[in-house]
Design an enzyme around this catalytic site. Structure first.
Site: not given
Ligand code: NAD
Length: 243
Positions: A102, A105, A120, A128, A146, A186, A188, A212
């Site tokens: 998801q 990055d 995602h 665009c 664009c 990792g 939620s 998690n």
């Molecule tokens: P979320 O922020 O809703 O949840 C993150 C989860 O990771 C939480 O349950 C937390 O307890 C857990 N967590 C935090 N640190 C951890 C670690 N070190 N080890 C294990 N677990 C850990 O993220 P989501 O469920 O990915 O959903 C949010 C949406 O936002 C998604 O679409 C996501 O891709 C996007 N998003 C992406 C990035 C990225 O690309 N790095 C960053 C933030 C949000």
């Protein structure tokens, strides 16, 4: 914990079809804030839906581009961590391995994962608004038009309320239907459709694993590893090496 890690490792073998879903938590250890992280600082006063939606972009394109530009700067300053690296090595080790992320990055790819399904999108790309023409970020991060059709460029990211790429959905559905084990790392479990994948696999009677660091985040998986992603993945990986 050791027993749990060994049990999970015993399910991972060369002839198994393994599906891994990752979320923002796997990149938290690379210094990239999750969506619900208070370290978002000045952005914490906005709801994710205000910044990551078509409505938000239409209301204030500069605000949305500023936010993504800031996030991308953080990504550019970060490196994949041991968790990303273990998963990249599993793709080599297990022929039937599918990585769905998801995250936007690009750190899985940077760690060496090829063919990860970035459901995602990817923060490093723009497209665009009207026609989906691809482009790259302007150095100043300001909204730009664009070059081909003149509509505004936006991050190539699937926002709240938008549909996922049908090709990706097809690949994900096939991987879930045919997998032997599913791991959610990792995440939620609040953002659909990914939040439904674990239950979909569980309904097929296949084992599910959740990693998690939040003890309250277990959605009822067969194996719940309450630890940071990199620590858990390194521990599982070392059992594979020693078995
Ligand atoms: P979320 O922020 O809703 O949840 C993150 C989860 O990771 C939480 O349950 C937390 O307890 C857990 N967590 C935090 N640190 C951890 C670690 N070190 N080890 C294990 N677990 C850990 O993220 P989501 O469920 O990915 O959903 C949010 C949406 O936002 C998604 O679409 C996501 O891709 C996007 N998003 C992406 C990035 C990225 O690309 N790095 C960053 C933030 C949000």
């Amino acid at each position: 914990m050791k027993d749990l890690i060994q049990k999970v490792a015993s399910h991972l073998a060369a002839d198994r079809r393994i599906v891994v879903l990752t979320g923002a938590g796997i990149s938290a250890e690379s210094g990239i804030p999750t969506f619900r992280d208070p370290s978002e600082g000045l952005w914490a006063r906005f709801r994710p839906e205000e910044l990551a939606s078509v409505e938000g972009f239409q209301k204030d394109p500069k605000l949305v581009m500023d936010w993504y530009f800031w996030r991308r700067e953080k990504v550019l300053a970060s490196k994949p961590n041991a968790g990303h690296q273990v998963l990249a090595s599993w793709a080599q080790k297990f022929p039937g391995f599918t990585l769905i992320t998801q995250n936007v990055d690009g750190l899985h790819e940077q760690a060496g994962s090829r063919n990860a399904i970035e459901m995602h999108g990817n923060i490093h790309r723009l497209r665009c608004f009207n026609k989906g023409h691809r482009g790259s970020w302007p150095l100043n991060g300001l909204p730009a038009n664009c070059a081909e059709c003149g509509s505004l460029m936006r991050p190539d990211i699937v926002w709240f309320g938008e549909s996922l790429d049908p090709e990706n959905l097809k690949k994900i559905s096939h991987a879930l239907q045919t997998c032997d084990i599913f791991l959610a790392i990792g995440t939620s479990g609040l953002v659909y459709p990914a939040a439904g994948y674990l239950q979909a696999v569980a309904r097929l009677g296949k084992p599910t694993v959740v990693i998690n660091k939040d003890p309250a985040s277990d959605p009822g998986a067969n194996f719940f590893i309450n630890a940071p992603a990199s620590e858990a993945l390194l521990a599982i990986d070392s059992c594979l090496i020693n078995s």
